[in-house]
Enzyme design. Structure first.
Site, short mmCIF file in Angstrom:
data_model
loop_
_atom_site.label_atom_id
_atom_site.label_comp_id
_atom_site.label_asym_id
_atom_site.label_seq_id
_atom_site.Cartn_x
_atom_site.Cartn_y
_atom_site.Cartn_z
CG HIS A 1 3.85 1.41 6.83
ND1 HIS A 1 3.17 2.06 7.77
CD2 HIS A 1 4.58 0.83 7.47
CE1 HIS A 1 3.42 1.98 8.62
NE2 HIS A 1 4.48 1.36 8.93
CB THR B 1 7.85 -3.85 1.15
OG1 THR B 1 7.00 -3.43 2.01
CG2 THR B 1 7.50 -4.15 -0.12
CG ASP C 1 6.65 -3.10 13.75
OD1 ASP C 1 6.82 -1.83 14.21
OD2 ASP C 1 6.73 -3.34 12.42
CG HIS C 2 2.79 -0.94 13.01
ND1 HIS C 2 2.43 0.01 13.48
CD2 HIS C 2 3.68 -0.97 12.11
CE1 HIS C 2 3.07 1.02 12.41
NE2 HIS C 2 4.05 0.09 11.70
P1 13P Z 1 8.00 -1.25 4.40
O1 13P Z 1 7.16 -2.78 4.34
O2 13P Z 1 7.55 -0.29 3.73
O3 13P Z 1 9.37 -1.71 4.53
O4 13P Z 1 7.48 -0.98 6.19
C1 13P Z 1 7.96 -1.77 7.17
C2 13P Z 1 7.42 -1.12 8.35
O5 13P Z 1 7.58 0.26 8.62
C3 13P Z 1 6.96 -2.18 9.38
O6 13P Z 1 6.78 -1.51 10.68
#
Ligand code: 13P
Length: 303
Positions: A194, A255, A81-82
């Site tokens: 996020h 989250t 991810d990211h």
């Molecule tokens: P949340 O923590 O708001 O669910 O977002 C997770 C996210 O987008 C990780 O890339």
């Protein structure tokens, strides 16, 4: 074995969504996989750079090793991810070596996040990652628009943000971005935010986000590729379910499962109890919130 690219594309065509669960603490991985298997669902197991820099995921290698212990390719795949080009503290990141390492470690899809850059620079950075990953047969997710919340400092009031559409993904930019980068999936900003990760705000309950479905329709038509919803925790349920029917094929959930883990660790100090909390919340996300239990049958043929 079907590739992750095929699976996400099948999900888009079938109007179902693949959750990607973030793993900021290594012991969270096992109960997430267990919940996915128990619910006959399919999900990605994801780690983002902030999770090894600011939480306890340790490293992409540590997550890959833990994933290998519990891997079950009929149900879960590993996603990077990211990997930001400019991070949430506005620091430049040497992103290509991180992507190269992820590919070498066996990550089955990767995300480059150039969304804090001007359009042309985002296109150039994403293109470089697409060249690298596609050479290895791995799909690439990119981001266009501002999915806020990871940065330090207060967010603008949500209602203001939603009403103004500030930072929402622009349709014509998205069309150009996908054509010029060749990215496989696009993370869009349509009202989603996020959950906070800055120390001191991590425990906060997220505001209930809503989604601009009309913009999503335009983005789906302009790009023709699977779209991704980041900030998947705490979005109004009817909006999430509608978004899946309007082109969202992957939703990132962080989250929602991190906070129960941290809370249980604070209260009991017992990793097994915290894992149980993660299992229960993941099961709720799959079975009730996203209603993707049993969903594997839509995407599984020939897996
Ligand atoms: P949340 O923590 O708001 O669910 O977002 C997770 C996210 O987008 C990780 O890339």
């Amino acid at each position: 074995m079907k590739t992750t690219a095929t699976i996400i594309e099948n999900a888009r065509r079938s109007g179902v969504v693949i959750p990607a669960f973030n793993i900021p603490y290594l012991p969270m991985l096992q109960p997430v996989v267990r919940a996915v298997v128990d619910h006959d669902a399919f999900a990605l197991i994801a780690v983002a750079r902030p999770e090894w820099m600011k939480f306890e995921a340790r490293s992409p290698a540590a997550v890959a090793e833990e994933f290998t212990r519990w891997a079950n390719p009929d149900h879960v795949r590993l996603h990077m991810d990211h990997v930001p080009v400019l991070d949430e503290d506005n620091q430049p990141v040497d992103y290509l070596p991180i992507i190269r390492d992820a590919l070498a470690l066996g990550y089955q899809s990767v995300m480059v996040d150039g969304s804090r850059l001007p359009l042309a620079a985002n296109i150039a950075a994403t293109r470089a990652v697409v060249d690298l990953a596609h050479a290895a047969g791995i799909p690439v997710e990119a981001e266009l628009g501002a999915v806020m919340g990871h940065e330090a400092g207060p967010l603008p009031p949500y209602e203001e943000l939603f009403a103004s559409g500030k930072g929402f993904t622009d349709v014509e930019e998205a069309r150009r971005f996908v054509a010029e980068t060749g990215c496989d999936w696009l993370s869009v900003a349509i009202g989603n935010i996020h959950g906070a990760i800055v120390a001191g705000a991590r425990d906060q309950r997220k505001v209930e986000a809503r989604l601009k479905l009309a913009r999503l329709d335009e983005l789906a038509a302009a790009t023709g590729i699977p779209l991704v919803l980041h900030g998947g925790s705490g979005i109004r349920r009817e909006d999430v379910l509608a978004a899946v029917r309007h082109g969202i094929a992957k939703i990132n959930v962080g989250t929602e499962i991190r906070q129960p883990y941290e809370q249980a660790m604070r209260e009991t100090g017992d990793v097994a109890a915290a894992q149980e909390a993660v299992y229960r919340r993941t099961a709720w996300v799959l079975g009730e919130h996203l209603a993707v239990a049993g969903q594997r049958r839509f995407i599984a043929a020939g897996m």
